[in-house]
Design a protein around this motif. Structure first.
Motif, PDB file in Angstrom:
ATOM      1  N   ASP A 159       0.811  -1.214   0.000  1.00  0.00           N
ATOM      2  CA  ASP A 159       0.000   0.000   0.000  1.00  0.00           C
ATOM      3  C   ASP A 159       0.845   1.266   0.000  1.00  0.00           C
ATOM      4  N   GLU A 202     -10.678  -4.361  -4.367  1.00  0.00           N
ATOM      5  CA  GLU A 202     -10.239  -3.865  -3.057  1.00  0.00           C
ATOM      6  C   GLU A 202     -10.362  -2.346  -2.956  1.00  0.00           C
ATOM      7  N   SER A 235      -8.620  -0.179  -4.497  1.00  0.00           N
ATOM      8  CA  SER A 235      -7.285   0.417  -4.513  1.00  0.00           C
ATOM      9  C   SER A 235      -7.267   1.638  -5.429  1.00  0.00           C
ATOM     10  N   GLN A 236      -6.533   2.642  -5.025  1.00  0.00           N
ATOM     11  CA  GLN A 236      -6.387   3.861  -5.813  1.00  0.00           C
ATOM     12  C   GLN A 236      -4.995   3.967  -6.437  1.00  0.00           C
ATOM     13  N   ILE A 237      -4.213   2.880  -6.411  1.00  0.00           N
ATOM     14  CA  ILE A 237      -2.858   2.917  -6.949  1.00  0.00           C
ATOM     15  C   ILE A 237      -2.933   2.995  -8.478  1.00  0.00           C
ATOM     16  N   LEU A 276      -7.227  -5.481  -7.536  1.00  0.00           N
ATOM     17  CA  LEU A 276      -7.055  -4.159  -6.919  1.00  0.00           C
ATOM     18  C   LEU A 276      -8.331  -3.331  -7.005  1.00  0.00           C
TER      19      LEU A 276
END
Length: 124
Positions: free
Chosen positions: A47, A73, A75-77, A70
């Protein structure tokens, strides 16, 4: 002191992984490398990743499957995809799901750098 952006490179091709990591380290980025998507997902500090550069075609879990995990989940990556087998359908899918870049191997280093710098300048 400002923390260096952490870029995670996920590619089963060691030469691509190594060359991309060397390029980014020479520009001052902190880099982690993974030979498979599952290793990245299982990493305790994943993270802390500021951007992911991933291959699409990999054994066990593809880059497309990684993106789906992702997304599930939340996720903002940001993700940049590189592939030795570019096709319009894959590009449409990853871009529709938020990919910030899509490059065919061998890619131009400056194009990857420009894409990465654009992503990171938006996250400041």
């Amino acid at each position: 002191m400002k923390k260096l952006p952490m870029v995670s490179i996920i590619d089963d091709d060691e030469s691509v992984r190594s060359a991309t990591a060397s390029l980014l380290r020479s520009l001052g980025y902190s880099v982690r490398t993974f030979s498979e998507a599952r290793s990245f997902l299982d990493h305790p500090e994943r993270d802390n990743t500021t951007c992911i550069i991933t291959d699409i075609q990999m054994p066990s879990m593809t880059g497309l499957e990684l993106q789906q995990v992702l997304l599930a989940e939340h996720s903002q990556i940001p993700m940049i995809f590189v592939t030795g087998f570019p096709n319009e359908q894959s590009e449409k899918v990853v871009r529709r799901n938020g990919a910030k870049g899509f490059f065919a191997k061998p890619f131009q280093a400056q194009e990857l750098i420009d894409c990465l710098e654009d992503i990171l300048s938006r996250s400041d």
